[in-house]
Motif scaffolding. Structure first.
Motif, PDB file in Angstrom:
ATOM      1  N   TYR A  72      36.370  44.383  34.548  1.00 43.76           N
ATOM      2  CA  TYR A  72      35.829  45.742  34.571  1.00 43.76           C
ATOM      3  C   TYR A  72      36.725  46.707  35.333  1.00 43.76           C
ATOM      4  CZ  TYR A  72      34.229  45.066  39.410  1.00 43.76           C
ATOM      5  OH  TYR A  72      34.177  44.835  40.765  1.00 43.76           O
ATOM      6  N   ASP A  73      37.825  46.186  35.924  1.00 38.59           N
ATOM      7  CA  ASP A  73      38.730  47.037  36.695  1.00 38.59           C
ATOM      8  C   ASP A  73      40.069  46.307  36.818  1.00 38.59           C
ATOM      9  OD1 ASP A  73      39.716  49.103  38.194  1.00 38.59           O
ATOM     10  OD2 ASP A  73      38.082  49.117  39.655  1.00 38.59           O
ATOM     11  N   SER A  74      41.055  46.978  37.416  1.00 41.03           N
ATOM     12  CA  SER A  74      42.376  46.379  37.590  1.00 41.03           C
ATOM     13  C   SER A  74      42.321  45.228  38.589  1.00 41.03           C
ATOM     14  CB  SER A  74      43.374  47.441  38.080  1.00 41.03           C
ATOM     15  OG  SER A  74      43.525  48.463  37.126  1.00 41.03           O
ATOM     16  N   ALA A  75      43.161  44.218  38.358  1.00 43.72           N
ATOM     17  CA  ALA A  75      43.223  43.056  39.246  1.00 43.72           C
ATOM     18  C   ALA A  75      43.964  43.424  40.534  1.00 43.72           C
ATOM     19  CB  ALA A  75      43.930  41.900  38.549  1.00 43.72           C
ATOM     20  N   HIS A  76      43.522  42.868  41.649  1.00 43.48           N
ATOM     21  CA  HIS A  76      44.135  43.172  42.939  1.00 43.48           C
ATOM     22  C   HIS A  76      44.803  41.933  43.536  1.00 43.48           C
ATOM     23  CE1 HIS A  76      40.670  41.173  44.650  1.00 43.48           C
ATOM     24  NE2 HIS A  76      39.831  42.093  44.187  1.00 43.48           N
ATOM     25  N   MET A  77      45.318  42.073  44.755  1.00 43.23           N
ATOM     26  CA  MET A  77      46.065  40.986  45.381  1.00 43.23           C
ATOM     27  C   MET A  77      45.192  39.777  45.691  1.00 43.23           C
ATOM     28  SD  MET A  77      49.324  41.117  45.807  1.00 43.23           S
ATOM     29  CE  MET A  77      49.837  40.371  47.350  1.00 43.23           C
ATOM     30  N   PHE A 216      44.940  42.376  32.832  1.00 41.75           N
ATOM     31  CA  PHE A 216      44.942  41.200  33.697  1.00 41.75           C
ATOM     32  C   PHE A 216      45.954  40.164  33.206  1.00 41.75           C
ATOM     33  CE2 PHE A 216      43.507  36.825  34.309  1.00 41.75           C
ATOM     34  CZ  PHE A 216      43.442  36.757  35.693  1.00 41.75           C
ATOM     35  N   MET A 217      45.938  39.892  31.904  1.00 44.20           N
ATOM     36  CA  MET A 217      46.852  38.882  31.364  1.00 44.20           C
ATOM     37  C   MET A 217      48.311  39.320  31.528  1.00 44.20           C
ATOM     38  SD  MET A 217      44.960  36.368  30.487  1.00 44.20           S
ATOM     39  CE  MET A 217      46.020  35.332  29.475  1.00 44.20           C
ATOM     40  N   GLU A 218      48.566  40.619  31.419  1.00 43.52           N
ATOM     41  CA  GLU A 218      49.926  41.115  31.638  1.00 43.52           C
ATOM     42  C   GLU A 218      50.310  40.971  33.109  1.00 43.52           C
ATOM     43  OE1 GLU A 218      53.689  43.014  30.947  1.00 43.52           O
ATOM     44  OE2 GLU A 218      52.300  41.733  29.838  1.00 43.52           O
ATOM     45  N   ASP A 219      49.374  41.271  34.011  1.00 43.21           N
ATOM     46  CA  ASP A 219      49.630  41.067  35.440  1.00 43.21           C
ATOM     47  C   ASP A 219      49.986  39.609  35.723  1.00 43.21           C
ATOM     48  OD1 ASP A 219      49.231  43.695  36.195  1.00 43.21           O
ATOM     49  OD2 ASP A 219      47.141  43.416  36.777  1.00 43.21           O
ATOM     50  N   MET A 220      49.249  38.701  35.106  1.00 45.30           N
ATOM     51  CA  MET A 220      49.517  37.274  35.308  1.00 45.30           C
ATOM     52  C   MET A 220      50.902  36.894  34.787  1.00 45.30           C
ATOM     53  SD  MET A 220      46.963  36.042  36.983  1.00 45.30           S
ATOM     54  CE  MET A 220      46.944  37.650  37.790  1.00 45.30           C
ATOM     55  N   ARG A 221      51.259  37.442  33.635  1.00 45.19           N
ATOM     56  CA  ARG A 221      52.595  37.156  33.084  1.00 45.19           C
ATOM     57  C   ARG A 221      53.677  37.656  34.033  1.00 45.19           C
ATOM     58  NH1 ARG A 221      56.776  39.282  30.454  1.00 45.19           N
ATOM     59  NH2 ARG A 221      55.953  41.393  30.608  1.00 45.19           N
ATOM     60  N   LYS A 396      37.437  40.418  53.626  1.00 45.01           N
ATOM     61  CA  LYS A 396      37.741  39.917  52.300  1.00 45.01           C
ATOM     62  C   LYS A 396      38.150  41.073  51.397  1.00 45.01           C
ATOM     63  CE  LYS A 396      35.542  38.443  48.079  1.00 45.01           C
ATOM     64  NZ  LYS A 396      34.264  38.377  47.381  1.00 45.01           N
ATOM     65  N   MET A 397      39.284  40.902  50.680  1.00 43.47           N
ATOM     66  CA  MET A 397      39.696  41.930  49.747  1.00 43.47           C
ATOM     67  C   MET A 397      38.759  41.926  48.550  1.00 43.47           C
ATOM     68  SD  MET A 397      43.312  42.492  47.713  1.00 43.47           S
ATOM     69  CE  MET A 397      44.236  43.068  49.112  1.00 43.47           C
ATOM     70  N   SER A 398      38.166  43.067  48.242  1.00 40.41           N
ATOM     71  CA  SER A 398      37.263  43.149  47.098  1.00 40.41           C
ATOM     72  C   SER A 398      37.153  44.589  46.637  1.00 40.41           C
ATOM     73  CB  SER A 398      35.869  42.619  47.472  1.00 40.41           C
ATOM     74  OG  SER A 398      35.217  43.508  48.348  1.00 40.41           O
ATOM     75  N   LYS A 399      36.769  44.732  45.376  1.00 42.45           N
ATOM     76  CA  LYS A 399      36.607  46.073  44.815  1.00 42.45           C
ATOM     77  C   LYS A 399      35.414  46.785  45.443  1.00 42.45           C
ATOM     78  CE  LYS A 399      38.688  44.502  40.519  1.00 42.45           C
ATOM     79  NZ  LYS A 399      38.441  43.988  39.169  1.00 42.45           N
ATOM     80  N   ILE A 405      44.401  46.322  46.832  1.00 47.98           N
ATOM     81  CA  ILE A 405      45.696  46.835  46.401  1.00 47.98           C
ATOM     82  C   ILE A 405      46.031  46.099  45.113  1.00 47.98           C
ATOM     83  CG2 ILE A 405      48.131  47.007  46.993  1.00 47.98           C
ATOM     84  CD1 ILE A 405      46.973  46.804  49.996  1.00 47.98           C
ATOM     85  N   THR A 406      46.289  46.830  44.053  1.00 54.09           N
ATOM     86  CA  THR A 406      46.452  46.210  42.740  1.00 54.09           C
ATOM     87  C   THR A 406      47.738  45.392  42.661  1.00 54.09           C
ATOM     88  OG1 THR A 406      47.621  48.093  41.772  1.00 54.09           O
ATOM     89  CG2 THR A 406      45.193  48.116  41.656  1.00 54.09           C
ATOM     90  N   ILE A 407      47.744  44.483  41.704  1.00 46.73           N
ATOM     91  CA  ILE A 407      48.941  43.671  41.452  1.00 46.73           C
ATOM     92  C   ILE A 407      50.082  44.574  41.001  1.00 46.73           C
ATOM     93  CG2 ILE A 407      49.919  41.872  39.977  1.00 46.73           C
ATOM     94  CD1 ILE A 407      47.121  40.577  39.939  1.00 46.73           C
ATOM     95  N   GLY A 408      49.760  45.541  40.132  1.00 45.20           N
ATOM     96  CA  GLY A 408      50.786  46.459  39.649  1.00 45.20           C
ATOM     97  C   GLY A 408      51.455  47.218  40.779  1.00 45.20           C
TER      98      GLY A 408
END
Length: 767
Positions: A72-77, A216-221, A396-399, A405-408
């Motif tokens: 539902y949102d961008s993936a974070h660290m 998310f899948m692109e962040d993982m790649r 704890k890091m959470s939305k 802080i996003t992976i991007g």
């Protein structure tokens, strides 16, 4: 003479060639009796909270399921740490321990957060349109917008009312200006545009989920994380989830209530075969956390027979997506999805199930209960493993806490390898702290997060291996392939020491791998081997280096780093490129050698022209050296080449341009900081010296009449030491003693100052 002993024959025999006799050494027989030397790791099993030897349920095959993201949102660290950790564990189990792993991950694309976010995006989009300049004077539009604003501000989860108010406002906007809805979208019956008449939550939630799943899948790649062997989505499993729930009901462990279905925890507990709270002993007491697992759009708690019961199927209310079921229109609960999907792919027994520690309860606890109820079995999962939290300054890091802080954003500050090293130097099952460092963004000029404090250690670890691989490649370039017929290869004492270091590193690495895949200990063992290799290269002359031994050490380090996911498998020695770093390295395929060499040739010609011009102009040695330093510090780094000046000749190293630029910036900042500190120290010393000299100018006979002593005393002796205070009282004996001491010190300083000035005056006269 006695007959020779008889030994068991091996292999075919004939008259001219008798069977070969062979003895099995006693130690080999003993080793065989103990079983294979290499065995699986002991993993921290949440069931026992101890490290338990891992044994697959079916030979060498390992069925492994991990809980994927709720999109539902961008993936974070926090997500990065969780999924990179599982990627490391998977790679170690597959490439180091050689298990045949079937790795399954789900995507939660039906969830209360997704539904609410889809509605919020639409409502906010419509309100933005209503706030445009052209509608500010439109009373009907502004009047219709206000109730929607009030509802959003209240925080109420009345999605049906929110949808109705948004529909009404969107209708007014369409009537006022039909051009607001793109014609192509209108013709296609687009259901996702916020002003579309056909907008509906049944498709809008999935459009949002698909967007963030792809991200998310692109962040993982980009992070170098392997794709799962199978990806399961809730939206593709609704029919199977309904069937799964029906079987649980038929077994007597669930019941329907007011269009929803709940798991019957007390009935499950009564069965001797079953046990609730396997992972979390206080699960039955933690009702608040249990309710969090029901979601923000949960039904009335009075529908449940017992307060610990949890939802399997939610009756859908207005504004919520819905699917048909025997109990009416509704949607899956959160926990049931993983039970149904994992059971469908891996069956009645699962070797490993895992996720972040925050999923321990209620999600994994309920997942276990559902699955064991479905199969009516005592134990569905063999090993449950949980990765530790990532904390931002202790939280704890959470939305939900808005401290993520996003992976991007992180990959704009560091490379994928550097981030992976950060996670590797912390044990995967332990919590980990991350401290953001704020600074001024070079692009926007605004203050923002520019790094993490803990990354300094990770960068240091990476640099150890980078320098090691460059040194090894330098050796191998002098002896291509590590072999030359003209070169000696016999080992001396130094080679035997390095050989022992390789064996020691191998043993320590294996011990760490077996011990809960202890990656910090693995990194330490490899760093020690790197250190031993560097000592060898420092002691032995270039012509006496044994390249085969160096190559052996480097290939071992490379192999283990590949297992950990920070090196690329096709690289014989060295890192290669992973994730986002590999993207930067691509682009050379199909490129001519002229295009490839052009930047380097341009730099060489530019440097040659500069040196020729300087020489013809009669340049000094320092000017020529400055040109060489400029090539090293500016020209070559722009090509991704780092040059290290060594005795006997420089050593070049290929590296990522961006990483090298950042390294040079850090070095320049450190140098500037050191120079600034030195300058400040000198300035402080000059200031203190000036103050000292100014104080020394004062005649000791006058010192107690000036400055801090001004007006304090009224009478003085012949040396200028006070005898009476301003009030006419005698100065106390103890105070007079202190004043006399200060007077004596000032007298010495003043006489020294006078002598210095006399000497300087004589010198001037002499000159």
């Amino acid at each position: 003479m006695s007959a020779p002993p008889s030994f068991p024959p091996f292999g075919p025999g004939c008259a001219c060639h008798p069977p070969t006799s062979w003895w099995r050494p006693e130690q080999a027989a003993a080793a065989q009796a103990e079983g294979p030397r290499r065995h699986g790791p002991s993993l921290l099993n949440t069931f026992t909270r101890t490290k338990v030897p891992f044994v697959p349920l079916d030979g060498n095959r390992v069925g492994w399921y991990i809980c994927g993201p709720t999109v539902y949102d961008s993936a974070h660290m926090g997500h990065a740490r969780n999924y990179v950790n599982f990627d490391v564990l998977r790679k170690v189990m597959s490439t180091y321990f050689r298990y045949d792993v079937r790795f399954v991950m789900n995507v939660t694309d039906i969830d209360d957060k997704i539904v609410m976010r889809a509605h919020l995006r639409r409502s906010e989009g419509v309100l933005v349109e209503a706030g445009a300049e052209q509608f500010k004077g439109n009373e009907s539009v502004q009047k219709a917008a206000q109730p929607l604003k009030d509802l959003l501000a209240s925080g109420e989860k009345s999605l049906g009312e929110q949808e109705r108010l948004t529909d009404d406002l969107a209708e007014l906007l369409r009537l006022a200006d039909p051009s607001l809805v793109p014609s192509a979208s209108a013709e296609a019956g687009n259901t996702t545009h916020h002003l579309s008449k056909q907008w509906g939550i049944q498709s809008a939630y999935l459009e949002l989920a698909h967007r963030f799943e792809a991200e998310f899948m692109e962040d993982m790649r980009l992070m170098g994380v392997l794709k799962p062997d199978m990806l399961t989505r809730v939206s593709e499993y609704t029919d199977k989830i309904v069937s799964y729930i029906q079987q649980i009901i038929e077994r007597g462990y669930a019941y329907a209530s007011n269009g929803s279905v709940y798991f019957d925890v007390p009935t499950f507990e009564k069965n001797e075969k079953h046990k609730y709270a396997k992972l979390n002993k206080s699960a039955l007491e933690n009702l608040e956390l249990a309710m969090d697992g029901e979601g923000a759009l949960c039904g009335d708690a009075t529908e449940k027979r017992a307060e610990n019961d949890f939802v399997l199927w939610k009756k859908s209310k207005p504004g919520e997506p819905a699917w048909d079921s025997p109990w009416g229109m509704g949607r899956p609960g959160w926990h049931i999805e993983c039970s149904a999907m994992c059971s469908d792919v891996l069956g009645e027994t699962v070797d490993i199930n895992g996720g972040g520690i925050d999923l321990n309860f209620p999600h994994h606890e309920n997942q276990l209960a559902q699955s064991e109820a479905f199969f009516d079995c005592e134990q569905w999962v063999n090993t449950f493993i949980h990765t530790g939290h990532l904390h931002i300054d202790g939280l704890k890091m959470s939305k939900s806490l808005k401290n993520f802080i996003t992976i991007g954003a992180t990959l704009k500050m560091y490379t994928a390898r550097q981030v992976r090293f950060l996670f590797l130097i912390h044990q995967w099952s332990d919590p980990m702290d991350l401290t953001p460092v704020e600074g001024v963004d070079g692009t926007s000029g605004e203050r923002s997060v520019v790094g993490f404090k803990q990354m300094d250690q990770a960068l240091g670890v990476e640099k150890v291996f980078v320098e090691f691989f460059h040194a090894v490649k330098g050796v191998m370039r002098r002896t291509p392939g590590g072999y030359s017929v003209e070169q000696e290869h016999t080992w001396g004492d130094e080679e035997r020491v390095l050989s022992t270091a390789i064996d020691t590193s191998n043993a320590r690495t294996h011990a760490a791998m077996v011990d809960n895949i202890n990656t910090p200990a693995v990194i330490k063992a490899l760093k020690d081997l790197v250190g031993a290799t560097n000592v060898y290269l420092g002691k032995v002359s270039q012509k006496d280096i044994r390249p085969l031994l160096i190559d052996s050490a480097a290939r071992y380090v490379t192999t283990i780093l590949c297992c950990l996911g920070v090196a690329e498998t096709s690289s014989k020695v060295g890192f290669g490129e992973i994730g986002a770093d590999a993207d930067k390295a691509k682009g050379s395929g199909g490129v001519s050698s002229e295009e490839t060499l052009a930047p380097a040739l341009d730099l060489i010609i530019k440097f040659r022209d500069e040196i020729r011009s300087l020489t013809m102009a009669g340049a000094t040695k320092s000017e020529l050296m400055r040109a060489c330093d400029n090539l090293r510090d500016v020209g070559l780094p722009d090509l991704g080449v780092k040059l290290d000046d060594k005795e006997g000749g420089a050593l070049w190293k290929m590296t990522d341009k961006e990483a090298l630029r950042k390294e040079l910036e850090r070095d320049a900042e450190a140098k500037q900081k050191k120079e600034s500190e030195t300058r400040l120290k000198k300035e402080e010393a000059v200031r203190k010296l000036a103050e000292k000299e100014a104080a020394a100018k004062i005649d000791p006979a006058e010192m107690f009449k000036l400055g801090e002593y001004s007006g304090v005393f009224s009478e003085y002796d012949e040396d200028g030491i006070p005898t009476k205070t301003k009030d006419g009282e005698e100065v106390a004996k103890a105070q007079r003693k202190k004043l006399a001491k200060a007077h004596s010190s000032q007298k010495a300083a003043h006489e020294k100052w006078l002598a210095k000035n006399v000497a300087e005056g004589v010198a001037k006269v002499t000159l």
